[in-house]
Design a protein around this motif. Structure first.
Motif, short mmCIF file in Angstrom:
data_model
loop_
_atom_site.label_atom_id
_atom_site.label_comp_id
_atom_site.label_asym_id
_atom_site.label_seq_id
_atom_site.Cartn_x
_atom_site.Cartn_y
_atom_site.Cartn_z
N LYS A 144 0.82 -1.07 0.09
CA LYS A 144 0.22 0.05 0.00
C LYS A 144 0.74 1.30 0.25
O LYS A 144 0.61 1.99 -0.88
CB LYS A 144 -1.15 -0.19 0.95
CG LYS A 144 -2.06 -0.56 1.21
CD LYS A 144 -3.06 -0.90 2.02
CE LYS A 144 -3.73 -1.71 2.24
NZ LYS A 144 -4.59 -1.71 3.74
N ALA A 145 2.07 1.05 0.66
CA ALA A 145 2.68 2.37 0.63
C ALA A 145 3.61 2.64 -0.80
O ALA A 145 3.63 4.05 -0.92
CB ALA A 145 4.10 1.98 1.52
N LEU A 146 3.49 1.48 -1.63
CA LEU A 146 4.65 1.70 -2.65
C LEU A 146 3.25 3.17 -3.63
O LEU A 146 3.80 3.92 -4.15
CB LEU A 146 4.46 0.76 -3.49
CG LEU A 146 5.81 -0.47 -2.83
CD1 LEU A 146 5.46 -1.66 -3.39
CD2 LEU A 146 7.51 0.49 -3.36
N ASP A 147 2.28 2.46 -3.00
CA ASP A 147 0.76 3.46 -3.67
C ASP A 147 0.77 4.70 -3.27
O ASP A 147 0.67 5.79 -4.33
CB ASP A 147 -0.41 2.68 -3.51
CG ASP A 147 -0.63 2.07 -5.21
OD1 ASP A 147 -0.21 1.76 -5.94
OD2 ASP A 147 -2.07 0.89 -5.07
N LYS A 148 0.94 5.20 -1.96
CA LYS A 148 1.14 6.08 -1.21
C LYS A 148 1.91 7.58 -2.20
O LYS A 148 1.69 8.25 -1.98
CB LYS A 148 0.46 5.66 0.05
CG LYS A 148 0.57 6.94 0.73
CD LYS A 148 0.44 7.11 1.86
CE LYS A 148 -0.14 8.42 3.20
NZ LYS A 148 0.53 8.53 4.32
N MET A 149 3.35 6.40 -2.00
CA MET A 149 4.13 7.41 -2.67
C MET A 149 3.98 7.29 -3.46
O MET A 149 4.72 8.61 -4.57
CB MET A 149 5.97 5.86 -1.85
CG MET A 149 5.55 6.50 -0.78
SD MET A 149 7.63 5.78 0.15
CE MET A 149 7.28 3.79 -0.56
N LYS A 150 3.76 7.12 -4.61
CA LYS A 150 3.40 7.20 -6.46
C LYS A 150 2.54 8.34 -6.18
O LYS A 150 2.70 9.29 -7.08
CB LYS A 150 2.85 5.32 -7.12
CG LYS A 150 2.47 6.18 -8.46
CD LYS A 150 2.20 4.62 -9.51
CE LYS A 150 1.66 4.94 -10.41
NZ LYS A 150 0.95 3.96 -11.65
N GLU A 151 1.65 8.01 -5.87
CA GLU A 151 0.59 8.92 -5.27
C GLU A 151 1.87 10.72 -4.74
O GLU A 151 1.06 11.62 -5.47
CB GLU A 151 -0.80 9.43 -4.36
CG GLU A 151 -1.26 8.08 -4.69
CD GLU A 151 -2.19 9.22 -6.89
OE1 GLU A 151 -2.35 9.97 -6.26
OE2 GLU A 151 -1.87 8.32 -7.14
N MET A 152 2.72 10.64 -4.03
CA MET A 152 3.35 11.73 -3.52
C MET A 152 3.93 12.42 -4.95
O MET A 152 4.36 13.21 -4.57
CB MET A 152 3.77 11.36 -2.41
CG MET A 152 3.24 10.93 -0.68
SD MET A 152 4.01 10.53 0.43
CE MET A 152 5.15 11.22 0.60
N ALA A 153 4.74 11.38 -5.41
CA ALA A 153 5.27 11.34 -6.20
C ALA A 153 4.49 12.30 -7.41
O ALA A 153 5.14 13.25 -8.03
CB ALA A 153 6.02 10.72 -7.50
N ARG A 154 3.57 11.96 -7.55
CA ARG A 154 2.71 12.21 -8.88
C ARG A 154 1.88 14.43 -8.80
O ARG A 154 2.11 14.82 -8.86
CB ARG A 154 0.98 11.63 -9.16
CG ARG A 154 1.97 10.28 -10.55
CD ARG A 154 0.58 9.47 -10.64
NE ARG A 154 0.74 9.06 -11.46
CZ ARG A 154 -0.56 7.59 -11.57
NH1 ARG A 154 -1.20 7.94 -10.64
NH2 ARG A 154 -0.29 6.70 -12.98
#
Length: 333
Positions: A144-154
């Motif tokens: 889930k954290a991998l997804d959350k960090m993807k959002e942060m990057a985006r």
């Protein structure tokens, strides 16, 4: 800097010279060479670590950086609310992960450490550290954290090189994480945890080159038990394997030699290989690097982060090939 006279008083030594060395202090004292280390956790955890080393020594595994006790019988000096430990300065070289013979020696020693750790009951007033049973939950949480960090990057307006590389590569690692999670869930993980709980087994949890000191007689000393805890042995083995394999282009021969050398001392059960595979498949290094970057856990420069993630991405083909060979070698398809 710590008040040296307090160290001298509490450990009943006389410091003749002191030198900073890789995060610790080298002391020359009237009682010989010593290693002084500032600890970044509390006395309860330190008593757990100290008890673990004493338990290993009692069970015949004495090649550890044993703590000296202070004048009151505790394994630390308290100076300005900071804790310091004192141990023998162990002479030798760090294990070279490019040399197969040294890697085999280390794997052999790890098996001996695990055997000697059996039956460890932490002392009173210490804090039991355990990761038993936690990994299925941890894998899901980190996915889930991998997804959350993807959002942060985006959402960033000015994306760094790291952000761009992360966005581009994250789906690949999410698939690996999902697969690892599935493998673990269909393995004997829970039963192995129950056995480890019953047998009270310890893992070092940071079994890497700078904590494996080989002396002139090719005797192996293990140091820095700060992260040791109750855990299944497959975690220590996989963690050690990854640290070696990333340095040797994911050469399956090194993996085989590690397992063979471990098995010489303490054979793995057939069911443990599937758990090993789950740990080897989970993109722990990728997750940790992104976590450090997006949550400012370390103060590396932007270039360092970009270089490190690029290094992990560049391994993809060799890494996938290794996993395929590992499955084939241990009949895990």
């Amino acid at each position: 800097m710590m008040r040296e006279f307090e160290i001298e008083r509490q450990f009943n030594i006389k410091i003749e010279s002191i030198k900073a060395n890789k995060g610790v202090y080298y002391l020359n004292t009237n009682k010989g060479e010593r290693c002084l280390k500032k600890i970044n956790y509390g006395p309860q955890k330190l008593l757990f670590v100290c008890g673990a080393k004493e338990h290993l020594i009692k069970n015949g595994f004495d090649k550890v950086d044993r703590y000296f006790l202070n004048i009151d019988g505790y394994p630390y000096a308290l100076v300005n609310e900071d804790l310091y430990t004192l141990s023998m300065w162990l002479k030798g070289r760090e294990c070279d992960f490019h040399k197969i013979d040294e890697v085999k020696l280390a794997a052999n020693t790890l098996a001996k450490l695990h055997i000697a750790s059996k039956g460890y009951d932490p002392p009173e007033n210490s804090k039991l550290k355990s990761d038993l049973g936690r990994w299925p939950g941890l894998m899901k949480k980190r996915l889930k954290a991998l997804d959350k960090m993807k959002e942060m990057a985006r959402k960033k307006n000015n994306k760094s090189d790291f952000d761009l590389l992360y966005i581009k590569s994250v789906e690949f690692y999410k698939e690996l994480a999902k697969e690892a999670s599935k493998v673990l869930m269909t393995s004997d993980y829970e039963r192995l945890c129950e056995i480890a709980e019953k047998e009270k087994i310890l893992c070092h949890h940071d079994f890497t080159y700078h904590n494996i000191i080989i002396d002139d007689n090719d005797e192996v000393n293990i140091i820095d038990f700060d992260y040791c805890k109750r855990e299944i042995r497959a975690f220590d083995i996989s963690n050690f394997m990854i640290k070696v394999l990333k340095r040797v282009d994911w050469d399956i021969q090194f993996a085989k030699e590690i397992i063979d050398s471990y098995n010489e001392v303490s054979p793995l059960e057939d069911s443990e290989y599937k758990v090993l595979l789950a740990y080897l498949q989970f993109p722990q290094r990728y997750w940790r690097l992104a976590n450090r970057y997006y949550y400012n856990e370390v103060t590396w420069g932007a270039n360092t982060f970009a270089k490190k993630i690029q290094g992990i991405i560049d391994e993809q083909e060799k890494y996938l090939n290794f996993l395929k060979e590992f499955k084939s070698l241990y009949n895990l398809d």
